[in-house]
Design an enzyme around this catalytic site. Structure first.
Site, PDB file in Angstrom:
ATOM      1  N   ASP A 234       0.751  -1.253   0.040  1.00 42.63           N
ATOM      2  CA  ASP A 234       0.161   0.007  -0.149  1.00 42.63           C
ATOM      3  C   ASP A 234       0.961   1.192   0.059  1.00 42.63           C
ATOM      4  O   ASP A 234       1.691   1.187   0.739  1.00 42.63           O
ATOM      5  CB  ASP A 234      -0.882   0.024   1.116  1.00 42.63           C
TER       6      ASP A 234
ATOM      7  N   GLY B 201     -15.545   3.119   3.708  1.00 40.04           N
ATOM      8  CA  GLY B 201     -14.419   3.635   3.573  1.00 40.04           C
ATOM      9  C   GLY B 201     -13.527   3.203   2.424  1.00 40.04           C
ATOM     10  O   GLY B 201     -12.441   3.578   2.171  1.00 40.04           O
ATOM     11  N   GLN B 202     -14.437   2.532   1.374  1.00 39.53           N
ATOM     12  CA  GLN B 202     -13.691   2.182   0.165  1.00 39.53           C
ATOM     13  C   GLN B 202     -13.485   3.449  -0.813  1.00 39.53           C
ATOM     14  O   GLN B 202     -14.267   4.161  -0.769  1.00 39.53           O
ATOM     15  CB  GLN B 202     -14.599   1.111  -0.753  1.00 39.53           C
TER      16      GLN B 202
ATOM     17  N   ASN C  70     -12.895  -2.905   2.723  1.00 40.30           N
ATOM     18  CA  ASN C  70     -13.778  -2.037   2.840  1.00 40.30           C
ATOM     19  C   ASN C  70     -14.728  -2.159   1.613  1.00 40.30           C
ATOM     20  O   ASN C  70     -14.081  -2.305   0.370  1.00 40.30           O
ATOM     21  CB  ASN C  70     -13.135  -0.659   3.002  1.00 40.30           C
TER      22      ASN C  70
ATOM     23  N   HIS D  26      -7.020  -5.513   2.590  1.00 39.66           N
ATOM     24  CA  HIS D  26      -5.830  -5.051   3.208  1.00 39.66           C
ATOM     25  C   HIS D  26      -5.389  -6.119   4.219  1.00 39.66           C
ATOM     26  O   HIS D  26      -5.848  -6.712   4.792  1.00 39.66           O
ATOM     27  CB  HIS D  26      -6.133  -3.721   4.005  1.00 39.66           C
TER      28      HIS D  26
ATOM     29  N   HIS E 115     -10.337  -5.121  -3.049  1.00 36.16           N
ATOM     30  CA  HIS E 115      -9.130  -5.565  -2.588  1.00 36.16           C
ATOM     31  C   HIS E 115      -9.130  -5.837  -0.891  1.00 36.16           C
ATOM     32  O   HIS E 115     -10.065  -5.477  -0.473  1.00 36.16           O
ATOM     33  CB  HIS E 115      -8.219  -4.137  -2.725  1.00 36.16           C
TER      34      HIS E 115
HETATM   35  P1  AMP Z   1      -9.627   1.764   0.372  1.00 37.64           P
HETATM   36  O1  AMP Z   1      -9.405   3.019   1.064  1.00 37.64           O
HETATM   37  O2  AMP Z   1     -10.168   0.530   1.430  1.00 37.64           O
HETATM   38  O3  AMP Z   1     -10.407   1.491  -1.018  1.00 37.64           O
HETATM   39  O4  AMP Z   1      -8.035   1.086   0.062  1.00 37.64           O
HETATM   40  C1  AMP Z   1      -7.478   1.762  -0.981  1.00 37.64           C
HETATM   41  C2  AMP Z   1      -6.009   1.693  -0.702  1.00 37.64           C
HETATM   42  O5  AMP Z   1      -5.324   2.024  -1.836  1.00 37.64           O
HETATM   43  C3  AMP Z   1      -5.568   2.625   0.335  1.00 37.64           C
HETATM   44  O6  AMP Z   1      -5.015   2.185   1.365  1.00 37.64           O
HETATM   45  C4  AMP Z   1      -4.756   3.683  -0.477  1.00 37.64           C
HETATM   46  O7  AMP Z   1      -3.340   4.090   0.364  1.00 37.64           O
HETATM   47  C5  AMP Z   1      -4.196   2.328  -1.468  1.00 37.64           C
HETATM   48  N1  AMP Z   1      -3.786   2.951  -2.834  1.00 37.64           N
HETATM   49  C6  AMP Z   1      -3.958   3.930  -3.499  1.00 37.64           C
HETATM   50  N2  AMP Z   1      -3.451   4.249  -4.616  1.00 37.64           N
HETATM   51  C7  AMP Z   1      -2.360   3.241  -4.852  1.00 37.64           C
HETATM   52  C8  AMP Z   1      -1.022   2.958  -5.481  1.00 37.64           C
HETATM   53  N3  AMP Z   1      -1.156   3.578  -6.582  1.00 37.64           N
HETATM   54  N4  AMP Z   1      -0.313   2.019  -5.048  1.00 37.64           N
HETATM   55  C9  AMP Z   1      -0.781   1.397  -3.917  1.00 37.64           C
HETATM   56  N5  AMP Z   1      -1.581   1.563  -2.987  1.00 37.64           N
HETATM   57  C10 AMP Z   1      -2.411   2.492  -3.400  1.00 37.64           C
END
Ligand code: AMP
Length: 112
Positions: free
Chosen positions: A30, A91-92, A85, A100, A98
């Site tokens: 991440d 919180g998505q 999420n 975490h 995906h």
């Molecule tokens: P969510 O908020 O649950 O949808 O998680 C999305 C996640 O993607 C967040 O933790 C971001 O930090 C991560 N994220 C966004 N852009 C990138 C990227 N280019 N490379 C790696 N992680 C990313």
């Protein structure tokens, strides 16, 4: 061609720190880690969230959990949290399913 951020990472159009890959799943770090270990486990197939998954995706969903457990084992993690999420209210922020995987610090419950 999909403009989805994570689909673009799958296609190597955007750089990412990929730590594991197979034919159906990708695991990468991440970009804003919330724990000493914070990776994202994603299907290469685009699914906006679990709400878009159907019965035909059941094996793929199991495959993602196995990808997570394989990463945890290879990283030597004795405990970790796996969380997804689904929907803005949860919180998505990226509309590609995906999970975490977080580890390396105490985890509070319930999550915020
Ligand atoms: P969510 O908020 O649950 O949808 O998680 C999305 C996640 O993607 C967040 O933790 C971001 O930090 C991560 N994220 C966004 N852009 C990138 C990227 N280019 N490379 C790696 N992680 C990313």
């Amino acid at each position: 061609m999909s403009e989805c951020l994570f689909c673009r990472i799958v296609r190597r159009e955007i750089p990412a720190q990929i730590v594991q890959e197979d034919e159906r799943a990708l695991v990468f770090r991440d970009v804003h880690p919330q724990a000493p270990t914070h990776v994202l486990v994603i299907p290469k197939k685009h699914l906006g969230s679990l709400l878009e998954a159907s019965d035909e995706d059941a094996a793929l969903l199991g495959h993602l959990q196995r990808a997570a457990s394989r990463f945890a084992a290879q990283a030597g993690l004795s405990s970790f949290r796996l969380v997804s999420n689904n929907g803005k209210g949860a919180g998505q922020t990226v509309d590609h399913l995906h999970y975490h995987l977080l580890a390396g610090r105490p985890m509070a419950w319930p999550p915020g």
